[in-house]
Enzyme design. Structure first.
Site, PDB file in Angstrom:
ATOM      1  N   LYS A 121       0.863  -0.933  -0.032  1.00 55.37           N
ATOM      2  CA  LYS A 121       0.043   0.012   0.066  1.00 55.37           C
ATOM      3  C   LYS A 121       0.808   1.373   0.039  1.00 55.37           C
ATOM      4  O   LYS A 121       0.386   2.308  -0.590  1.00 55.37           O
ATOM      5  CB  LYS A 121      -0.889   0.029   1.106  1.00 55.37           C
ATOM      6  CG  LYS A 121      -2.287  -0.811   1.020  1.00 55.37           C
ATOM      7  CD  LYS A 121      -3.219  -0.402   2.062  1.00 55.37           C
ATOM      8  CE  LYS A 121      -4.386  -1.224   1.758  1.00 55.37           C
ATOM      9  NZ  LYS A 121      -5.671  -0.606   2.890  1.00 55.37           N
ATOM     10  N   LYS A 204      -4.923 -10.822  -6.549  1.00 54.19           N
ATOM     11  CA  LYS A 204      -6.113 -11.190  -5.703  1.00 54.19           C
ATOM     12  C   LYS A 204      -7.224 -10.239  -6.397  1.00 54.19           C
ATOM     13  O   LYS A 204      -7.266  -9.187  -6.661  1.00 54.19           O
ATOM     14  CB  LYS A 204      -5.766 -10.712  -4.412  1.00 54.19           C
ATOM     15  CG  LYS A 204      -6.524 -10.955  -3.243  1.00 54.19           C
ATOM     16  CD  LYS A 204      -6.143 -10.182  -1.933  1.00 54.19           C
ATOM     17  CE  LYS A 204      -6.403  -8.923  -1.832  1.00 54.19           C
ATOM     18  NZ  LYS A 204      -6.390  -8.067  -0.425  1.00 54.19           N
ATOM     19  N   LYS A 207     -11.346  -4.758  -4.411  1.00 52.18           N
ATOM     20  CA  LYS A 207     -11.978  -3.463  -4.679  1.00 52.18           C
ATOM     21  C   LYS A 207     -11.310  -2.360  -5.268  1.00 52.18           C
ATOM     22  O   LYS A 207     -11.874  -1.421  -5.947  1.00 52.18           O
ATOM     23  CB  LYS A 207     -12.944  -3.118  -3.370  1.00 52.18           C
ATOM     24  CG  LYS A 207     -12.297  -2.848  -2.240  1.00 52.18           C
ATOM     25  CD  LYS A 207     -13.079  -2.590  -1.056  1.00 52.18           C
ATOM     26  CE  LYS A 207     -12.249  -2.969   0.345  1.00 52.18           C
ATOM     27  NZ  LYS A 207     -13.412  -3.221   1.360  1.00 52.18           N
TER      28      LYS A 207
HETATM   29  P1  TYM Z   1     -10.301  -6.128   4.332  1.00 56.36           P
HETATM   30  O1  TYM Z   1     -11.445  -5.050   4.589  1.00 56.36           O
HETATM   31  O2  TYM Z   1      -9.435  -5.997   3.064  1.00 56.36           O
HETATM   32  O3  TYM Z   1     -11.032  -7.443   4.025  1.00 56.36           O
HETATM   33  C1  TYM Z   1     -12.176  -7.862   4.767  1.00 56.36           C
HETATM   34  C2  TYM Z   1     -12.081  -9.698   4.587  1.00 56.36           C
HETATM   35  O4  TYM Z   1     -12.216 -10.083   3.474  1.00 56.36           O
HETATM   36  C3  TYM Z   1     -11.135 -10.754   3.016  1.00 56.36           C
HETATM   37  N1  TYM Z   1     -10.812 -10.821   1.609  1.00 56.36           N
HETATM   38  C4  TYM Z   1     -10.683 -11.886   0.662  1.00 56.36           C
HETATM   39  N2  TYM Z   1     -10.805 -13.244   1.034  1.00 56.36           N
HETATM   40  C5  TYM Z   1     -10.534 -14.130  -0.127  1.00 56.36           C
HETATM   41  N3  TYM Z   1     -10.292 -13.525  -1.388  1.00 56.36           N
HETATM   42  C6  TYM Z   1     -10.032 -12.174  -1.459  1.00 56.36           C
HETATM   43  N4  TYM Z   1      -9.940 -11.883  -2.861  1.00 56.36           N
HETATM   44  C7  TYM Z   1     -10.349 -11.351  -0.417  1.00 56.36           C
HETATM   45  N5  TYM Z   1     -10.201  -9.899  -0.320  1.00 56.36           N
HETATM   46  C8  TYM Z   1     -10.470  -9.509   1.036  1.00 56.36           C
HETATM   47  C9  TYM Z   1      -9.956 -10.371   3.882  1.00 56.36           C
HETATM   48  O5  TYM Z   1      -8.917 -11.619   4.011  1.00 56.36           O
HETATM   49  C10 TYM Z   1     -10.687  -9.905   5.014  1.00 56.36           C
HETATM   50  O6  TYM Z   1     -10.920 -11.295   5.890  1.00 56.36           O
HETATM   51  N6  TYM Z   1      -7.223  -5.489   8.035  1.00 56.36           N
HETATM   52  C11 TYM Z   1      -8.511  -6.124   7.526  1.00 56.36           C
HETATM   53  C12 TYM Z   1      -9.525  -5.803   8.583  1.00 56.36           C
HETATM   54  C13 TYM Z   1      -9.283  -5.810   9.907  1.00 56.36           C
HETATM   55  C14 TYM Z   1      -9.643  -7.113  10.576  1.00 56.36           C
HETATM   56  C15 TYM Z   1      -9.306  -6.779  11.980  1.00 56.36           C
HETATM   57  C16 TYM Z   1      -9.650  -8.426  10.283  1.00 56.36           C
HETATM   58  C17 TYM Z   1      -9.169  -4.659  10.824  1.00 56.36           C
HETATM   59  N7  TYM Z   1      -9.139  -5.195  11.948  1.00 56.36           N
HETATM   60  C18 TYM Z   1      -9.568  -7.602  12.949  1.00 56.36           C
HETATM   61  C19 TYM Z   1      -9.857  -9.266  11.337  1.00 56.36           C
HETATM   62  C20 TYM Z   1      -9.583  -8.942  12.697  1.00 56.36           C
HETATM   63  C21 TYM Z   1      -8.668  -5.626   6.125  1.00 56.36           C
HETATM   64  O7  TYM Z   1      -8.051  -4.953   5.618  1.00 56.36           O
HETATM   65  O8  TYM Z   1      -9.667  -6.513   5.494  1.00 56.36           O
END
Ligand code: TYM
Length: 342
Positions: A121, A204, A207
């Site tokens: 990022k 991957k 969005k």
């Molecule tokens: P974020 O918002 O990017 O994504 C949310 C969840 O979706 C999953 N994900 C995917 N899984 C499979 N294939 C994909 N292409 C894909 N894109 C996204 C992510 O693995 C995630 O589970 N840092 C985290 C948010 C967060 C969090 C937390 C998660 C903040 N605090 C505490 C767990 C526990 C994030 O940016 O997810």
């Protein structure tokens, strides 16, 4: 010093999603679908819209408000039931940010520098990235540990952050000579822990990909979903009859993984059914399946967004429930650290 294994703690599930605009099929299969399944297994589940994480990169305030409510609708429409799980937005529970500050003093700069998400990022422009983006994983550790959560369902891309959460817990426990924070387990299960771009099987699904054709959005209508799957990049060969045959075929593997995740089957089970078929035949099957599974979700999201007062009421109640857990854990943390008057 002893690490506090998760097993000493009451089993508790926590996970979060950023309200940074638009939910993808990756978020659904990798996270939301798993969230409602874990809830339906009767576990104690806490789910959060991590708005404080979202603002580590610029968010337009009006869009952030809208995206937070849209994400709440996405959680509920995907089966997260606010009567069974705690559902709220992160900024409404101040103990997340308060514990994150303590963890900023526990985590080391080198740990943060090694995070692949930070490297991706911030890229070459690290000097211009926000301090919050750098400290992002410490806030994530706080999200999890302020509940003493033992299990965190996530997609593959979050594995490194959960490992860092364990490092933070271990160092805190060691430095203060306590067994206070658990060693949280990541739950990365199912056929779709890493859903790939429909245009490039090495990337991957995200969005933030500039190509809308690379992803399925939970708000896409049936025609758009079918068209994106029809146009998905593939190779000219027929599908194999065993998972091994997909090893060097990332695009084919991705579509089969998606099919397997939707139908709760293993890849081998899917291939026993569709092995030998050409993509001309398999893609319409997958498109019908995706439309059948996703249409009710987008319809329900639209219905819920018609009345945001109901969503706001759900989130306010969720935040109050969350604070029943976080306030005592933060108070105890302050005592351990030696902060007077907590
Ligand atoms: P974020 O918002 O990017 O994504 C949310 C969840 O979706 C999953 N994900 C995917 N899984 C499979 N294939 C994909 N292409 C894909 N894109 C996204 C992510 O693995 C995630 O589970 N840092 C985290 C948010 C967060 C969090 C937390 C998660 C903040 N605090 C505490 C767990 C526990 C994030 O940016 O997810």
């Amino acid at each position: 010093m002893t690490d506090a294994p998760a097993s000493q703690f009451t089993p508790r599930v926590f996970s979060g999603i950023q309200p940074s605009g638009g939910l993808t099929l990756g978020n659904y299969l990798g996270a939301l679908k798993r969230f409602s399944e874990m809830q339906d297994e009767g576990r104690e589940c806490i789910y959060c819209m991590v708005d404080l994480h979202a603002i580590t990169v610029w968010q337009d305030p009006d869009k952030l408000r809208h995206n937070t409510r849209e994400l709440a609708a996405g959680f509920i429409a995907s089966g997260v039931d606010p009567e069974k799980s705690i559902l709220f937005n992160q900024s409404a529970v101040p103990e997340h940010a308060q514990l994150a500050w303590i963890f900023n003093t526990v985590a080391r700069m080198g740990w943060m520098q090694r995070m692949t998400q930070w490297k991706d990022k911030a890229g070459k422009n690290a000097e211009k990235a926000s301090l919050g983006l750098f400290a992002y994983p410490a806030l994530m550790a706080a999200d999890i540990l302020v509940y003493h959560a033992t299990h965190v369902p996530v997609g593959e891309d979050q594995k490194q952050h959960i490992e860092l959460t364990r490092d933070v817990a271990a160092k805190f426990n060691h430095d203060y000579g306590v067994d206070f924070f658990p060693m949280t387990e990541p739950v990365i299960e199912g056929a779709a822990t890493r859903v790939m771009s429909l245009r490039d099987g090495s990337k991957k699904m995200s969005k933030s990909d500039p190509s809308d054709a690379s992803r399925i959005n939970l708000t896409d209508d049936a025609d758009t979903i079918a068209k994106k799957i029809r146009k998905a990049k593939t190779d000219p060969d027929a599908l194999p009859s065993e998972a091994k045959g997909l090893e060097d075929r990332p695009e084919a593997r991705n579509l089969v993984n998606i099919y397997a995740a939707f139908t709760n089957q293993s890849v081998d089970q899917v291939l026993a059914e569709v092995g030998g078929k050409q993509f001309g035949e398999f893609k319409p099957m997958l498109a019908d399946l995706a439309v059948a599974k996703l249409s009710p979700i987008s319809t329900e999201m639209a219905r819920l967004l018609n009345d945001t007062t109901e969503i706001d009421r759900v989130l306010a109640r969720g935040a109050a429930q969350a604070r029943e857990i976080t306030v005592p854990i933060l108070k105890k943390t302050y005592e351990i650290v030696g902060l007077v008057g907590a």
